[in-house]
Design a protein around this motif. Structure first.
Motif, mmCIF file in Angstrom:
data_model
loop_
_atom_site.group_PDB
_atom_site.id
_atom_site.type_symbol
_atom_site.label_atom_id
_atom_site.label_comp_id
_atom_site.label_asym_id
_atom_site.label_seq_id
_atom_site.Cartn_x
_atom_site.Cartn_y
_atom_site.Cartn_z
ATOM 1 N N GLY A 1 0.795 -1.220 0.000
ATOM 2 C CA GLY A 1 0.000 0.000 0.000
ATOM 3 C C GLY A 1 0.828 1.270 0.000
ATOM 4 N N SER A 2 2.136 1.163 0.213
ATOM 5 C CA SER A 2 3.005 2.336 0.166
ATOM 6 C C SER A 2 3.294 2.702 -1.279
ATOM 7 C CB SER A 2 4.331 2.061 0.889
ATOM 8 O OG SER A 2 4.114 1.830 2.256
ATOM 9 N N GLY B 1 5.443 -5.300 -1.683
ATOM 10 C CA GLY B 1 4.047 -4.921 -1.884
ATOM 11 C C GLY B 1 3.851 -3.461 -2.218
ATOM 12 N N ALA B 2 4.932 -2.715 -2.365
ATOM 13 C CA ALA B 2 4.836 -1.281 -2.645
ATOM 14 C C ALA B 2 4.495 -1.016 -4.103
ATOM 15 C CB ALA B 2 6.158 -0.601 -2.301
ATOM 16 N N GLN B 3 3.924 0.142 -4.339
ATOM 17 C CA GLN B 3 3.696 0.646 -5.689
ATOM 18 C C GLN B 3 4.824 1.611 -6.018
ATOM 19 O OE1 GLN B 3 -0.124 2.517 -5.594
ATOM 20 N NE2 GLN B 3 -1.232 0.598 -5.361
ATOM 21 N N GLN C 1 5.324 0.235 8.104
ATOM 22 C CA GLN C 1 5.156 -1.026 7.392
ATOM 23 C C GLN C 1 4.318 -1.961 8.259
ATOM 24 O OE1 GLN C 1 8.710 -3.268 6.763
ATOM 25 N NE2 GLN C 1 9.574 -2.738 8.707
ATOM 26 N N LYS C 2 3.819 -3.008 7.608
ATOM 27 C CA LYS C 2 3.051 -4.031 8.290
ATOM 28 C C LYS C 2 3.978 -5.189 8.585
ATOM 29 C CE LYS C 2 -1.041 -2.823 5.699
ATOM 30 N NZ LYS C 2 -1.999 -3.276 4.701
ATOM 31 N N THR C 3 3.666 -5.987 9.583
ATOM 32 C CA THR C 3 4.463 -7.162 9.886
ATOM 33 C C THR C 3 4.064 -8.271 8.938
ATOM 34 O OG1 THR C 3 4.509 -6.517 12.194
ATOM 35 C CG2 THR C 3 5.146 -8.774 11.696
ATOM 36 N N ASP D 1 5.091 8.024 -0.254
ATOM 37 C CA ASP D 1 5.606 7.833 1.099
ATOM 38 C C ASP D 1 7.067 8.238 1.190
ATOM 39 O OD1 ASP D 1 3.354 6.455 2.665
ATOM 40 O OD2 ASP D 1 3.385 5.415 0.743
ATOM 41 N N ALA D 2 7.791 8.181 0.084
ATOM 42 C CA ALA D 2 9.187 8.610 0.033
ATOM 43 C C ALA D 2 9.606 8.765 -1.426
ATOM 44 C CB ALA D 2 10.100 7.602 0.729
ATOM 45 N N VAL D 3 10.643 9.573 -1.621
ATOM 46 C CA VAL D 3 11.259 9.754 -2.931
ATOM 47 C C VAL D 3 12.678 9.209 -2.839
ATOM 48 C CG1 VAL D 3 12.041 11.427 -4.649
ATOM 49 C CG2 VAL D 3 9.885 11.812 -3.424
ATOM 50 N N LEU D 4 13.041 8.344 -3.777
ATOM 51 C CA LEU D 4 14.392 7.788 -3.877
ATOM 52 C C LEU D 4 15.039 8.441 -5.085
ATOM 53 C CD1 LEU D 4 13.001 4.256 -3.352
ATOM 54 C CD2 LEU D 4 14.521 5.370 -1.739
#
Length: 137
Positions: free
Chosen positions: A14-15, A38-40, A132-134, A60-63
């Motif tokens: 979902g991130s 699981g990230a987009q 994050q989720k576990t 959620d963040a920029v790389l």
């Protein structure tokens, strides 16, 4: 004796992350690492495109790579911070000189990852800034 490696349990389901790099292979590698959690992932190929996408998107963040044509990552990050962008911006670069690292942090980057990139480096950095989720092992 064989080294036992623990399976990475990062789950960013979902991130959304924006990967900014002018080199396709680098974008592909980062995308593979992130999608396994699981990230987009969305992409930009230069700093100018990154500014536009970051300000319009809910990431959620920029790389961000530091050395790109059209507009470099240092200038792009400075512009984003000037515009009030609050989300994490992480430098992902092969230029690991101390002066470059210092400049990146002074400009507003939240973290600094060196290339060649490993999934461990990338996910460790993201865990500092993103929820994050576990995941079950």
């Amino acid at each position: 004796m064989a080294e036992i490696r623990q399976k990475d349990t990062s789950n960013f389901n979902g991130s959304r992350f924006l990967v900014v790099d002018d080199i396709q292979d680098n974008r592909t590698l980062e995308s593979l690492f992130l999608q396994k959690t699981g990230a987009q992932v969305e992409f930009a190929i230069n700093g100018l495109e990154a500014i536009d996408k970051a300000l319009r998107g809910d990431f959620d963040a920029v790389l961000m790579d530091l050395h790109m044509p059209v507009l470099d990552g240092i200038t792009a990050a400075a512009h984003l911070r000037h515009k009030g962008y609050k989300k994490p911006i992480i430098a992902v670069t092969a230029d690991c000189q101390q002066v470059v690292r210092k400049l990146a942090f002074e400009t507003g980057f939240d973290d600094f990852i060196s290339k060649p990139l490993s999934s461990f480096q990338l996910l460790s950095s993201l865990r500092k800034f993103c929820r994050q989720k576990t995941k079950e092992i």
